[in-house]
Scaffold this motif. Structure first.
Motif, PDB file in Angstrom:
ATOM      1  N   TRP A 162       0.809  -1.207   0.000  1.00 60.73           N
ATOM      2  CA  TRP A 162       0.000   0.000   0.000  1.00 60.73           C
ATOM      3  C   TRP A 162       0.850   1.268   0.000  1.00 60.73           C
ATOM      4  O   TRP A 162       0.572   2.227  -0.718  1.00 60.73           O
ATOM      5  N   GLU A 188      -5.952   6.311   3.689  1.00 57.54           N
ATOM      6  CA  GLU A 188      -6.470   6.280   2.327  1.00 57.54           C
ATOM      7  C   GLU A 188      -6.197   7.630   1.672  1.00 57.54           C
ATOM      8  O   GLU A 188      -5.764   8.582   2.323  1.00 57.54           O
ATOM      9  N   LEU A 189      -6.414   7.682   0.373  1.00 62.37           N
ATOM     10  CA  LEU A 189      -6.234   8.917  -0.385  1.00 62.37           C
ATOM     11  C   LEU A 189      -7.594   9.453  -0.792  1.00 62.37           C
ATOM     12  O   LEU A 189      -8.469   8.694  -1.226  1.00 62.37           O
ATOM     13  N   GLU A 227      -4.006  12.480   2.100  1.00 62.05           N
ATOM     14  CA  GLU A 227      -4.136  11.308   2.967  1.00 62.05           C
ATOM     15  C   GLU A 227      -5.110  11.597   4.094  1.00 62.05           C
ATOM     16  O   GLU A 227      -5.160  12.710   4.624  1.00 62.05           O
ATOM     17  N   LYS A 230       0.470   3.894  -2.970  1.00 60.37           N
ATOM     18  CA  LYS A 230       0.058   5.279  -2.679  1.00 60.37           C
ATOM     19  C   LYS A 230       0.973   6.279  -3.374  1.00 60.37           C
ATOM     20  O   LYS A 230       0.514   7.277  -3.933  1.00 60.37           O
ATOM     21  N   TYR A 260      -9.210   6.392  -2.599  1.00 62.81           N
ATOM     22  CA  TYR A 260      -8.414   5.188  -2.815  1.00 62.81           C
ATOM     23  C   TYR A 260      -8.197   4.508  -1.463  1.00 62.81           C
ATOM     24  O   TYR A 260      -7.630   5.109  -0.540  1.00 62.81           O
ATOM     25  N   ARG A 294      -0.273   9.024  -6.140  1.00 63.24           N
ATOM     26  CA  ARG A 294      -0.114  10.459  -5.896  1.00 63.24           C
ATOM     27  C   ARG A 294       0.735  11.112  -6.970  1.00 63.24           C
ATOM     28  O   ARG A 294       0.585  12.309  -7.246  1.00 63.24           O
TER      29      ARG A 294
END
Length: 202
Positions: free
Chosen positions: A79, A103-104, A95, A83, A119, A87
């Motif tokens: 993860w 999560e995003l 975040e 991430k 996400y 990004r």
């Protein structure tokens, strides 16, 4: 019944589950690498690259949930790495803490416009599950909650065969499922690119 449920999942309250760990024995849609819970309110479609099914798109009204299971190393999760890649493609994502950890959250530019997106990444044993909630469900708690409940009952079937890091765990159409389990096919999704996977959904 409660005792059976408790016995089926003694270590955690919810998933997503690994196929080899104890989990609630409920009827699910068997797509090979993923087994999905039944929800009559959702339209489930397979996403494909060429002749390989690599992900699932779950549609609820104007909102979508995309699921993709990837092979991961035994020693570490993916993860944090994923991430960073996401990004790099969508720098306006921020975040925040969610039901599965960090999560995003933000807006994705799609077809000249923008679309809210979240996400969510879940590291499992030798697999990684990426979930992308987009559309109004990204910020509508009722829709997002239904998607999160769906994710919590997904079973990931990693299998024992060797797979490359971040290789999509292959999916297949359900075999002889009833009419309520129809799974349509859609063009492929790529979680690391901005837009294309979402622009397929109207």
């Amino acid at each position: 019944m409660a005792a059976e449920q408790e016995q089926a999942a003694p270590t955690r309250e919810s998933g997503p589950w690994d196929a080899d760990e104890p989990h609630p024995d409920t009827e699910r849609i068997d797509l090979g690498g993923l087994r999905l819970p039944h929800n009559p309110d959702f339209d489930v479609r397979l996403a494909s690259v060429g002749d390989q099914h690599v992900g699932v798109v779950v549609i609820s009204g104007e909102s979508t949930l995309q699921l993709q299971a990837l092979a991961a190393p035994r020693s570490s999760g993916l993860w944090d790495e994923v991430k960073t890649k996401i990004r790099a493609q969508a720098k306006d994502l921020e975040e925040r803490e969610g039901p599965f950890g960090t999560e995003l959250d933000g807006e994705l530019r799609v077809d000249g416009g923008s679309r809210p997106a979240r996400y969510l990444g879940i590291d499992g044993p030798r697999w990684f599950l990426l979930a992308v909630i987009s559309g109004e469900g990204a910020h509508d708690e009722a829709v997002a909650g239904a998607f999160v409940d769906f994710i919590k009952d997904v079973v990931v079937v990693r299998g024992d065969e060797p797979m490359a890091r971040e290789e999509p765990i292959p999916l297949r159409r359900p075999n002889e499922q009833g009419s309520g389990d129809q799974v349509d096919e859609r063009p492929g999704l790529n979680p690391f690119k901005r837009g294309p996977e979402i622009s397929e959904i109207r």
